[in-house]
Design an enzyme around this catalytic site. Structure first.
Site, PDB file in Angstrom:
ATOM      1  N   ASP A 203     -53.005  39.818  -3.611  1.00 37.77           N
ATOM      2  CA  ASP A 203     -53.605  38.629  -4.173  1.00 37.77           C
ATOM      3  C   ASP A 203     -54.773  39.439  -5.029  1.00 37.77           C
ATOM      4  O   ASP A 203     -54.782  40.732  -5.099  1.00 37.77           O
ATOM      5  CB  ASP A 203     -54.214  37.547  -3.478  1.00 37.77           C
ATOM      6  N   HIS A 337     -45.902  29.727  -9.312  1.00 36.05           N
ATOM      7  CA  HIS A 337     -47.457  29.613  -9.089  1.00 36.05           C
ATOM      8  C   HIS A 337     -48.262  30.453 -10.253  1.00 36.05           C
ATOM      9  O   HIS A 337     -48.990  29.850 -10.920  1.00 36.05           O
ATOM     10  CB  HIS A 337     -47.707  29.988  -7.738  1.00 36.05           C
TER      11      HIS A 337
HETATM   12 FE1  N7H Z   1     -53.280  31.437  -6.661  1.00 40.58          FE
HETATM   13  N1  N7H Z   1     -50.159  32.825  -3.412  1.00 40.58           N
HETATM   14  O1  N7H Z   1     -50.258  33.589  -2.482  1.00 40.58           O
HETATM   15  O2  N7H Z   1     -49.160  32.426  -3.557  1.00 40.58           O
HETATM   16  N2  N7H Z   1     -52.314  33.234  -6.557  1.00 40.58           N
HETATM   17  N3  N7H Z   1     -53.007  30.861  -4.794  1.00 40.58           N
HETATM   18  N4  N7H Z   1     -54.469  29.925  -6.759  1.00 40.58           N
HETATM   19  N5  N7H Z   1     -53.509  31.867  -8.567  1.00 40.58           N
HETATM   20  C1  N7H Z   1     -52.056  34.241  -7.404  1.00 40.58           C
HETATM   21  O3  N7H Z   1     -51.999  37.446  -9.819  1.00 40.58           O
HETATM   22  C2  N7H Z   1     -52.086  31.401  -3.867  1.00 40.58           C
HETATM   23  C3  N7H Z   1     -54.971  28.875  -6.204  1.00 40.58           C
HETATM   24  C4  N7H Z   1     -54.205  31.386  -9.617  1.00 40.58           C
HETATM   25  O4  N7H Z   1     -53.089  35.431 -14.196  1.00 40.58           O
HETATM   26  C5  N7H Z   1     -51.170  35.239  -6.625  1.00 40.58           C
HETATM   27  O5  N7H Z   1     -53.833  38.138  -8.895  1.00 40.58           O
HETATM   28  C6  N7H Z   1     -52.361  30.853  -2.423  1.00 40.58           C
HETATM   29  C7  N7H Z   1     -55.748  28.049  -6.617  1.00 40.58           C
HETATM   30  C8  N7H Z   1     -54.594  32.036 -10.927  1.00 40.58           C
HETATM   31  O6  N7H Z   1     -51.018  35.524 -13.767  1.00 40.58           O
HETATM   32  C9  N7H Z   1     -50.819  34.883  -5.501  1.00 40.58           C
HETATM   33  C10 N7H Z   1     -53.101  29.893  -2.841  1.00 40.58           C
HETATM   34  C11 N7H Z   1     -55.753  28.027  -8.004  1.00 40.58           C
HETATM   35  C12 N7H Z   1     -53.652  33.097 -10.736  1.00 40.58           C
HETATM   36  C13 N7H Z   1     -51.505  33.402  -5.320  1.00 40.58           C
HETATM   37  C14 N7H Z   1     -53.546  29.980  -4.190  1.00 40.58           C
HETATM   38  C15 N7H Z   1     -55.010  29.492  -8.145  1.00 40.58           C
HETATM   39  C16 N7H Z   1     -53.202  33.011  -9.245  1.00 40.58           C
HETATM   40  C17 N7H Z   1     -50.906  36.631  -7.417  1.00 40.58           C
HETATM   41  C18 N7H Z   1     -53.524  28.876  -1.895  1.00 40.58           C
HETATM   42  C19 N7H Z   1     -56.323  27.212  -8.871  1.00 40.58           C
HETATM   43  C20 N7H Z   1     -53.587  34.372 -11.661  1.00 40.58           C
HETATM   44  C21 N7H Z   1     -51.896  37.594  -7.533  1.00 40.58           C
HETATM   45  C22 N7H Z   1     -53.700  28.871  -0.703  1.00 40.58           C
HETATM   46  C23 N7H Z   1     -56.350  25.885  -9.192  1.00 40.58           C
HETATM   47  C24 N7H Z   1     -52.318  34.174 -12.526  1.00 40.58           C
HETATM   48  C25 N7H Z   1     -52.674  37.919  -8.745  1.00 40.58           C
HETATM   49  C26 N7H Z   1     -52.234  35.204 -13.568  1.00 40.58           C
HETATM   50  C27 N7H Z   1     -52.742  34.300  -8.615  1.00 40.58           C
HETATM   51  C28 N7H Z   1     -51.122  32.686  -4.077  1.00 40.58           C
HETATM   52  C29 N7H Z   1     -54.568  29.193  -4.592  1.00 40.58           C
HETATM   53  C30 N7H Z   1     -54.946  30.013  -9.585  1.00 40.58           C
HETATM   54  C31 N7H Z   1     -50.097  35.707  -4.684  1.00 40.58           C
HETATM   55  C32 N7H Z   1     -51.547  31.083  -1.108  1.00 40.58           C
HETATM   56  C33 N7H Z   1     -56.209  26.566  -5.793  1.00 40.58           C
HETATM   57  C34 N7H Z   1     -55.342  31.492 -12.081  1.00 40.58           C
END
Ligand code: N7H
Length: 493
Positions: A203, A337
């Site tokens: 992440d 996601h």
């Molecule tokens: Fe997410 N995951 O493990 O699946 N997220 N996220 N997120 N997220 C991202 O690109 C995860 C949550 C965003 O610019 C990565 O840095 C999990 C909320 C945004 O391409 C992974 C949870 C919200 C991005 C996860 C969670 C977001 C992002 C890839 C909850 C907003 C950047 C790492 C438990 C409402 C997207 C990375 C981009 C990336 C996961 C929550 C938003 C692995 C497990 C609540 C904007």
């Protein structure tokens, strides 16, 4: 206040977690109320807290020390030292501003002013239309006036620093100035899982680059004006009180993750035609949009590429614009996601006559946060059932919650028709955070979520997402003021 202050950013004035991110192995979020009979005392004691608040400049200095320690250790072929350091930030809810009497002028953000509990139905949180409210833990249904964030290299450092903070406000004595509502301890996962969230994915890769701060963005990193994150700066279009300049809103979410259940699901629905382990890894990667290593599936569609995942010059350099990327899900499912929460090239209408492209920069957020809870036990892994709570303490900074976190959750993750221009395909829900909300007016089971395109060989088939593996158990909207505002407006000499 003018909605675009053109002076250069003052990094001594901006709290350190916002733009730079407090360095952390562990972090405690301490939520409190201010005693109604000791509001003036709170404001005079705040004078003693201000010198402990970590600024952006200090974080830059701390990170430079960590980098030097790592470099020297590499040269000497020894393990890098864990430098003892801590950081402190503070933020207030709207109720906190009212308690302090700092509410003559509206700060100008409806979601913040109403609080996250009132927003739970809009966010689609389970239970939020029932008379007892969302299925949150009681602490987040109570009054909360503020939150103190303490981070550090170890539990010991954080505990000592938090004790120093509590002393300032006489916590625990009969004339306590603040009262704890809840404190939540987060910690980075151990060993090679460091930097990975509990489902196992790396992440913290993709963050927007803020003009005037991130002067050397990585390829593919979107550049946003400072006002996307900081109030009162260029790009923030709302009129704000003067004390709000250089502050930022935090969307905090207490998110539990059902890890054994998620793992059992990816195994049971492994992409056919591959050995189960590989098919399950590929399905996981297509649900998230990245492999566990961080490699984006748009660049590495068929197999993981750990070197790509670890390379900041390449791991963010994509925009869903390969031939056929806009019309097929060969490389990345439309509802993955990271595609839902940052659709990149998807917001350009590819069909003539093209609709005007949808602006993206206003919807970018800076994500901080940390994991909480223990690793999955052998018993949990064997039974596929969670027995101990674990998940993500999600904290995102933005200048406008309605354009930032709230928008991403409601208009993108929860909206099965998003991203646009994909007809006849309906992308489906974000499988990680999408929620079927009461906001649709129909009571639908969370298990009714579907997603298309998970199987690259059968892209119009919907996969039933048989459970919601990320479960919100609370949260709050807070405002993290500038250090000058803390001194001049919040504190009383
Ligand atoms: Fe997410 N995951 O493990 O699946 N997220 N996220 N997120 N997220 C991202 O690109 C995860 C949550 C965003 O610019 C990565 O840095 C999990 C909320 C945004 O391409 C992974 C949870 C919200 C991005 C996860 C969670 C977001 C992002 C890839 C909850 C907003 C950047 C790492 C438990 C409402 C997207 C990375 C981009 C990336 C996961 C929550 C938003 C692995 C497990 C609540 C904007």
């Amino acid at each position: 206040m003018s909605s675009s202050n053109p002076t250069p950013l003052d990094l001594d004035n901006i709290q350190g977690d916002i733009l730079a991110g407090l360095p952390k192995k562990t972090q405690t979020y301490y939520f409190f109320t201010i005693d109604e009979h000791r509001v003036q005392k709170f404001r005079t004691q705040l004078v003693h807290l201000v010198p402990l608040i970590t600024s952006t400049s200090q974080v830059i200095g701390d990170k430079a020390k960590i980098a030097t320690g790592k470099k020297t250790a590499l040269e000497q072929k020894v393990a890098p030292p864990l430098l003892e350091m801590s950081g402190v930030n503070i933020a207030f809810t709207q109720e906190g501003l009212v308690q302090l009497g700092i509410n003559n002028e509206k700060i100008g953000d409806a979601a913040f002013e109403n609080g996250m509990l009132a927003d739970a139905a809009t966010l689609g949180d389970p239970g939020s239309t029932s008379p007892s409210g969302p299925d949150w833990i009681p602490a987040f249904k109570q009054h909360i006036h503020g939150m103190i964030l303490v981070s550090g290299d170890s539990h010991k450092t954080v505990t000592e620093k938090l004790a120093e903070v509590k002393d300032i406000f006489s916590v625990g004595s009969h004339d306590a100035i603040i009262h704890e509502v809840i404190h939540i301890v987060g910690r980075v996962r151990p060993g090679k899982e460091k930097g990975h969230e509990h489902f196992g994915f790396l992440d913290g890769i993709s963050q927007p680059a803020v003009q005037g701060f991130d002067t050397n963005p990585n390829p593919g990193q979107e550049i946003v004006p400072p006002g996307t994150i900081l109030l009162g700066r260029e790009g923030d279009t709302v009129t704000r009180p003067s004390w709000a300049l250089d502050g930022s809103f935090i969307s905090f979410r207490y998110l539990f993750q059902l890890v054994p259940e998620f793992n059992a699901f990816t195994k049971a629905n492994a992409i056919p035609g591959l050995p189960v382990e590989q098919g399950s890894e590929l399905l996981g990667a297509r649900l998230v949009g990245r492999w566990k290593s961080g490699a984006p599936v748009d660049l590495a569609p068929t197999k993981d590429d750990p070197a790509l995942g670890a390379d900041p010059l390449r791991n963010n350099n994509f925009s869903y614009n390969f031939p056929n990327d806009q019309t097929t899900q060969d490389r990345c499912p439309f509802a993955a996601h990271i595609r839902k929460t940052n659709p990149r090239g998807d917001l350009e209408d590819p069909h003539p006559p093209a609709s005007p492209s949808i602006p993206t920069t206003i919807h970018r957020i800076i994500r901080r946060g940390i994991q909480f809870g223990s690793e999955v036990s052998t018993d949990e892994a064997a039974t596929g059932k969670t027995k101990q709570g674990r998940g993500l303490l999600f904290a995102a900074y933005q200048s406008n919650i309605g354009n930032g976190f709230e928008f991403l959750q409601q208009a993108w993750a929860n909206n099965s028709a998003f991203p646009p221009f994909k007809a006849p395909i309906t992308p489906g829900w974000d499988p990680i955070i999408g929620q079927i909300g009461p906001e649709t007016g129909v009571s639908v089971e969370p298990t009714a979520r579907v997603m298309s395109g998970t199987n690259p060989n059968s892209q119009t088939t919907n996969l039933n997402l048989t459970a919601q593996w990320v479960v919100p158990k609370g949260g709050e909207y807070l405002f993290s003021p500038s250090i000058l505002a803390l001194k001049k407006t919040f504190a009383l000499a």
